[in-house]
Design a protein around this motif. Structure first.
Motif, PDB file in Angstrom:
ATOM      1  N   SER A 176       0.796  -1.443  -0.027  1.00  0.00           N
ATOM      2  CA  SER A 176       0.082   0.163  -0.081  1.00  0.00           C
ATOM      3  C   SER A 176       0.914   1.342  -0.083  1.00  0.00           C
ATOM      4  CB  SER A 176      -0.958  -0.014   1.259  1.00  0.00           C
ATOM      5  OG  SER A 176      -0.266   0.106   2.277  1.00  0.00           O
ATOM      6  N   GLN A 177       2.047   1.044   0.205  1.00  0.00           N
ATOM      7  CA  GLN A 177       2.940   2.259   0.412  1.00  0.00           C
ATOM      8  C   GLN A 177       3.580   2.732  -1.088  1.00  0.00           C
ATOM      9  OE1 GLN A 177       6.265   1.664   3.045  1.00  0.00           O
ATOM     10  NE2 GLN A 177       5.176  -0.079   3.899  1.00  0.00           N
ATOM     11  N   TYR A 178       3.151   1.957  -2.117  1.00  0.00           N
ATOM     12  CA  TYR A 178       3.524   2.204  -3.573  1.00  0.00           C
ATOM     13  C   TYR A 178       2.435   1.811  -4.409  1.00  0.00           C
ATOM     14  CZ  TYR A 178       7.429   0.329  -0.619  1.00  0.00           C
ATOM     15  OH  TYR A 178       8.281   0.202   0.281  1.00  0.00           O
ATOM     16  N   ASN A 179       2.832   2.558  -5.673  1.00  0.00           N
ATOM     17  CA  ASN A 179       2.076   2.629  -6.760  1.00  0.00           C
ATOM     18  C   ASN A 179       1.375   1.196  -6.932  1.00  0.00           C
ATOM     19  OD1 ASN A 179       1.553   1.748  -9.566  1.00  0.00           O
ATOM     20  ND2 ASN A 179       1.212   4.196  -9.648  1.00  0.00           N
ATOM     21  N   GLN A 180       0.122   0.847  -7.153  1.00  0.00           N
ATOM     22  CA  GLN A 180      -0.228  -0.607  -7.148  1.00  0.00           C
ATOM     23  C   GLN A 180       0.360  -1.461  -8.317  1.00  0.00           C
ATOM     24  OE1 GLN A 180      -2.120  -2.189  -4.744  1.00  0.00           O
ATOM     25  NE2 GLN A 180      -1.302  -4.012  -5.673  1.00  0.00           N
ATOM     26  N   GLN A 181       0.631  -0.785  -9.494  1.00  0.00           N
ATOM     27  CA  GLN A 181       1.249  -1.197 -10.554  1.00  0.00           C
ATOM     28  C   GLN A 181       2.575  -1.535 -10.376  1.00  0.00           C
ATOM     29  OE1 GLN A 181       0.356   1.027 -14.179  1.00  0.00           O
ATOM     30  NE2 GLN A 181       1.180  -0.559 -15.564  1.00  0.00           N
ATOM     31  N   TYR A 182       3.344  -0.740  -9.822  1.00  0.00           N
ATOM     32  CA  TYR A 182       4.694  -0.788  -9.514  1.00  0.00           C
ATOM     33  C   TYR A 182       4.804  -2.185  -8.336  1.00  0.00           C
ATOM     34  CZ  TYR A 182       9.312   0.449  -7.887  1.00  0.00           C
ATOM     35  OH  TYR A 182      10.762   0.681  -7.716  1.00  0.00           O
ATOM     36  N   TRP A 183       3.918  -2.190  -7.551  1.00  0.00           N
ATOM     37  CA  TRP A 183       4.114  -3.198  -6.576  1.00  0.00           C
ATOM     38  C   TRP A 183       3.899  -4.775  -7.032  1.00  0.00           C
ATOM     39  CZ3 TRP A 183       6.164  -4.663  -2.067  1.00  0.00           C
ATOM     40  CH2 TRP A 183       5.307  -5.732  -1.235  1.00  0.00           C
ATOM     41  N   ASN A 184       2.858  -4.599  -8.053  1.00  0.00           N
ATOM     42  CA  ASN A 184       2.544  -5.959  -8.804  1.00  0.00           C
ATOM     43  C   ASN A 184       3.784  -6.326  -9.778  1.00  0.00           C
ATOM     44  OD1 ASN A 184      -0.102  -5.957  -7.561  1.00  0.00           O
ATOM     45  ND2 ASN A 184      -0.989  -5.340  -9.456  1.00  0.00           N
ATOM     46  N   TYR A 185       4.372  -5.291 -10.371  1.00  0.00           N
ATOM     47  CA  TYR A 185       5.539  -5.446 -11.025  1.00  0.00           C
ATOM     48  C   TYR A 185       6.502  -6.129 -10.480  1.00  0.00           C
ATOM     49  CZ  TYR A 185       9.575  -4.482 -14.017  1.00  0.00           C
ATOM     50  OH  TYR A 185      10.687  -4.497 -14.645  1.00  0.00           O
ATOM     51  N   ILE A 186       6.904  -5.566  -9.150  1.00  0.00           N
ATOM     52  CA  ILE A 186       7.714  -6.264  -8.313  1.00  0.00           C
ATOM     53  C   ILE A 186       7.505  -7.658  -7.804  1.00  0.00           C
ATOM     54  CG2 ILE A 186       9.044  -5.862  -5.853  1.00  0.00           C
ATOM     55  CD1 ILE A 186       8.764  -2.944  -6.408  1.00  0.00           C
ATOM     56  N   LEU A 187       6.219  -7.843  -7.183  1.00  0.00           N
ATOM     57  CA  LEU A 187       5.801  -9.005  -7.004  1.00  0.00           C
ATOM     58  C   LEU A 187       6.013 -10.088  -8.101  1.00  0.00           C
ATOM     59  CD1 LEU A 187       2.863  -8.707  -4.732  1.00  0.00           C
ATOM     60  CD2 LEU A 187       5.354  -9.252  -4.046  1.00  0.00           C
ATOM     61  N   SER A 229      -2.524  -6.096 -16.877  1.00  0.00           N
ATOM     62  CA  SER A 229      -2.106  -7.482 -16.358  1.00  0.00           C
ATOM     63  C   SER A 229      -2.052  -7.141 -14.799  1.00  0.00           C
ATOM     64  CB  SER A 229      -0.964  -8.151 -16.695  1.00  0.00           C
ATOM     65  OG  SER A 229       0.293  -6.923 -16.483  1.00  0.00           O
ATOM     66  N   GLY A 230      -1.954  -8.184 -13.896  1.00  0.00           N
ATOM     67  CA  GLY A 230      -2.093  -7.870 -12.406  1.00  0.00           C
ATOM     68  C   GLY A 230      -1.379  -9.342 -11.920  1.00  0.00           C
ATOM     69  N   MET A 231      -1.753  -9.377 -10.640  1.00  0.00           N
ATOM     70  CA  MET A 231      -1.216 -10.628  -9.993  1.00  0.00           C
ATOM     71  C   MET A 231      -2.146 -11.088  -9.030  1.00  0.00           C
ATOM     72  SD  MET A 231      -0.117  -9.971  -6.569  1.00  0.00           S
ATOM     73  CE  MET A 231      -0.473  -8.598  -5.819  1.00  0.00           C
TER      74      MET A 231
END
Length: 110
Positions: A37-48, A69-71
């Motif tokens: 939640s601390q990051y842009n959701q698209q960025y967080w999904n990208y990392i995961l 896309s998502g996760m």
């Protein structure tokens, strides 16, 4: 390095997952969502997703749909042996670790 730098986030997540593994626990979906939640959701999904594709973590699967896309969390999100090795032997992870140590030494309570 900024706190939202890709490698800083990667390091913090892998470090947390490894700590939980050593204690016989897994990260809760609530804690994972709180971290993200601390990051842009698209960025967080990208990392995961990249951590999953590189086989550093398990429990996440990509979802492709119209418009993007998502996760999805499909089980316990855990660090893999390859992720543990990356955490301890990668030079970038070592730089992040040292940077975070320096910040804690300079800023009380950081």
């Amino acid at each position: 390095m900024a706190k939202d730098d890709y490698f800083v986030i990667m390091y913090m997540l892998l470090k947390r997952l490894y700590s939980l593994l050593k204690n016989g626990k897994v990260i809760s979906e609530e804690e994972l969502n709180e971290l993200g939640s601390q990051y842009n959701q698209q960025y967080w999904n990208y990392i995961l997703l990249n951590l999953t594709e590189n086989e550093y973590i398990t429990g996440v699967t990509p979802i492709k749909a119209w418009g993007g896309s998502g996760m999805k969390i499909i089980g316990d999100v855990q660090i893999t042996p390859k992720g543990i090795e990356y955490l301890f032997s990668n030079s970038m992870m070592e730089r992040v670790k040292n940077t975070l140590k320096d910040i804690k030494g300079i800023i009380p309570g950081a």
